[in-house]
Design an enzyme around this catalytic site. Sequence first.
Site, mmCIF file in Angstrom:
data_model
loop_
_atom_site.group_PDB
_atom_site.id
_atom_site.type_symbol
_atom_site.label_atom_id
_atom_site.label_comp_id
_atom_site.label_asym_id
_atom_site.label_seq_id
_atom_site.Cartn_x
_atom_site.Cartn_y
_atom_site.Cartn_z
ATOM 1 N N ALA A 5 35.706 38.269 31.910
ATOM 2 C CA ALA A 5 36.153 38.955 30.694
ATOM 3 C C ALA A 5 37.648 39.283 30.727
ATOM 4 O O ALA A 5 38.305 39.316 29.691
ATOM 5 C CB ALA A 5 35.327 40.216 30.459
ATOM 6 N N ALA A 13 29.798 37.236 33.232
ATOM 7 C CA ALA A 13 28.457 37.023 33.777
ATOM 8 C C ALA A 13 28.004 38.140 34.713
ATOM 9 O O ALA A 13 26.837 38.512 34.718
ATOM 10 C CB ALA A 13 28.399 35.680 34.506
ATOM 11 N N HIS A 14 28.948 38.691 35.499
ATOM 12 C CA HIS A 14 28.487 39.626 36.546
ATOM 13 C C HIS A 14 28.087 40.993 36.009
ATOM 14 O O HIS A 14 27.579 41.823 36.752
ATOM 15 C CB HIS A 14 29.518 39.744 37.680
ATOM 16 C CG HIS A 14 30.729 40.559 37.379
ATOM 17 N ND1 HIS A 14 30.836 41.877 37.753
ATOM 18 C CD2 HIS A 14 31.895 40.250 36.766
ATOM 19 C CE1 HIS A 14 32.037 42.341 37.391
ATOM 20 N NE2 HIS A 14 32.686 41.376 36.790
ATOM 21 N N CYS A 26 39.201 54.027 38.411
ATOM 22 C CA CYS A 26 38.455 53.318 39.458
ATOM 23 C C CYS A 26 39.392 52.595 40.412
ATOM 24 O O CYS A 26 39.017 52.226 41.512
ATOM 25 C CB CYS A 26 37.457 52.352 38.836
ATOM 26 S SG CYS A 26 37.932 51.702 37.251
HETATM 27 C C1 LIG Z 1 33.969 44.378 33.640
HETATM 28 C C2 LIG Z 1 34.690 44.417 32.341
HETATM 29 C C3 LIG Z 1 35.802 43.591 32.108
HETATM 30 C C4 LIG Z 1 36.343 42.672 33.171
HETATM 31 O O1 LIG Z 1 35.480 41.599 33.376
HETATM 32 P P1 LIG Z 1 35.691 40.626 34.631
HETATM 33 O O2 LIG Z 1 34.728 39.515 34.360
HETATM 34 O O3 LIG Z 1 35.335 41.428 35.837
HETATM 35 O O4 LIG Z 1 37.095 40.174 34.610
HETATM 36 C C5 LIG Z 1 36.409 43.662 30.886
HETATM 37 N N1 LIG Z 1 35.967 44.475 29.935
HETATM 38 C C6 LIG Z 1 34.904 45.275 30.110
HETATM 39 C C7 LIG Z 1 34.440 46.157 28.996
HETATM 40 C C8 LIG Z 1 34.233 45.272 31.317
HETATM 41 O O5 LIG Z 1 33.205 46.084 31.492
#
Ligand SMILES: *Cc1c(COP(=O)(O)O)cnc(C)c1O
Length: 400
Positions: A75, A204-205, A330
């Site tokens: 993301a 995905a995670h 965090c």
């Molecule tokens: C975890 C998260 C991200 C970052 O995603 P990654 O795949 O870890 O880079 C971005 N936006 C939100 C709202 C998230 O919870």
Amino acid sequence: MKGKRHIYMDYHATTPLDERALEAMLPYLREKFGNAASQTHRFGWDALDAVEAARVQTARILGARPEEIVFTSGATESNNLAIKGVCEKHAAKGRHIITVATEHKAVLDCFAQMEKRDFETTILDVRPDGLLDIEELRAALRDDTILVSVMAANNEIGVLQPIEEIGARCKERGVLFHTDAAQAVGKVPFNVENAKADLVSISAHKVYGPKGIGALYVRGKHPRVSLDCQLHGGGHERGLRSGTLNVPAIVGMGKALEIAQAELEEESRRVLALREKLRQGLAARLDHITVHGDLQRRLPGNLNVGFAYVEGETLLMRLDDIAVSSGSACTSADPAPSHVLAALGVSVDLAQASIRFGLGRFTTEEEVDYAIEKTVRVVRMLREQSPHYDLARQGLLDDE
Ligand SMILES: *Cc1c(COP(=O)(O)O)cnc(C)c1O
């Protein structure tokens, strides 16, 4: 650490990989190792077939078409591609972009970066319940606005922004709408048509898939959205994201999303019941606690609570066998209070004494019972040492 329990309640940070997604991935880490761009032999064909099947699975949960999906590393990258890609492509049309103060850093930092490149940014505040006031958005939209970016679900307080109304306002004004839906997809119903979204980031995670893989939905019709690519090279993903595709991870994401879609209703009901048990269990036995963010428009697995009259760092230390995160940023090198809680008007002290409980697929009722017992015990013990709490209890102090 023998005999110590380790309970995972940090599902917003990441989720464990679902066994079924792992199983789907294994052949592509072993014998089916081909490059999806090698279209002269069986190895490449198998890899491409798997990628395209995962593209269908990814599109399906979003209500999109497969050709509207661009695979990325997560993301963070999707947000970068969406925001920078739109700004670069559409700068001639306008240089004003809008977002919200409670967004993920990956969005806020892209906005800061665009500001350096002479774009004008508006960062809207939220109401004390964490939600965007749609009238404020309406007032902020200008003739030179080219992009609005508002997340679907917040990763700290779990609130669900009114994205359907936001999408509708943007559509009226001909402004592109991006939503970071990393926390929403697979947890609450989400559909690109209902949201009237032009660009959607997922990871995905956060939905029991592997780390390091995600996608950006890019609307193909009404309107057809064009972007400047951010990673140049071999022209993969219709030229929007070059780089050899991570086939096993893509397969794992596809499977994880398929499972999430099939089980969403039942899982969200179950997780919501656990969340409510946790909330009520704490509220029944502790006074002076505050749930941050709206309770109705919220992810089922999220509870973010402030415990007044305790010291945040000690609280977290004492909850050592429960994996949660605190109201401090965090990025643990930086003890600054969360920008999300600050935007809600939460004091620095209360933000630091706030805990984000994130429940999910593998959370059990026993774990929730234990978390209630332990949290109540620790908070009571810390408050016994607090002169402020003593005064507050006697009604001599205003609530924190
Ligand atoms: C975890 C998260 C991200 C970052 O995603 P990654 O795949 O870890 O880079 C971005 N936006 C939100 C709202 C998230 O919870």
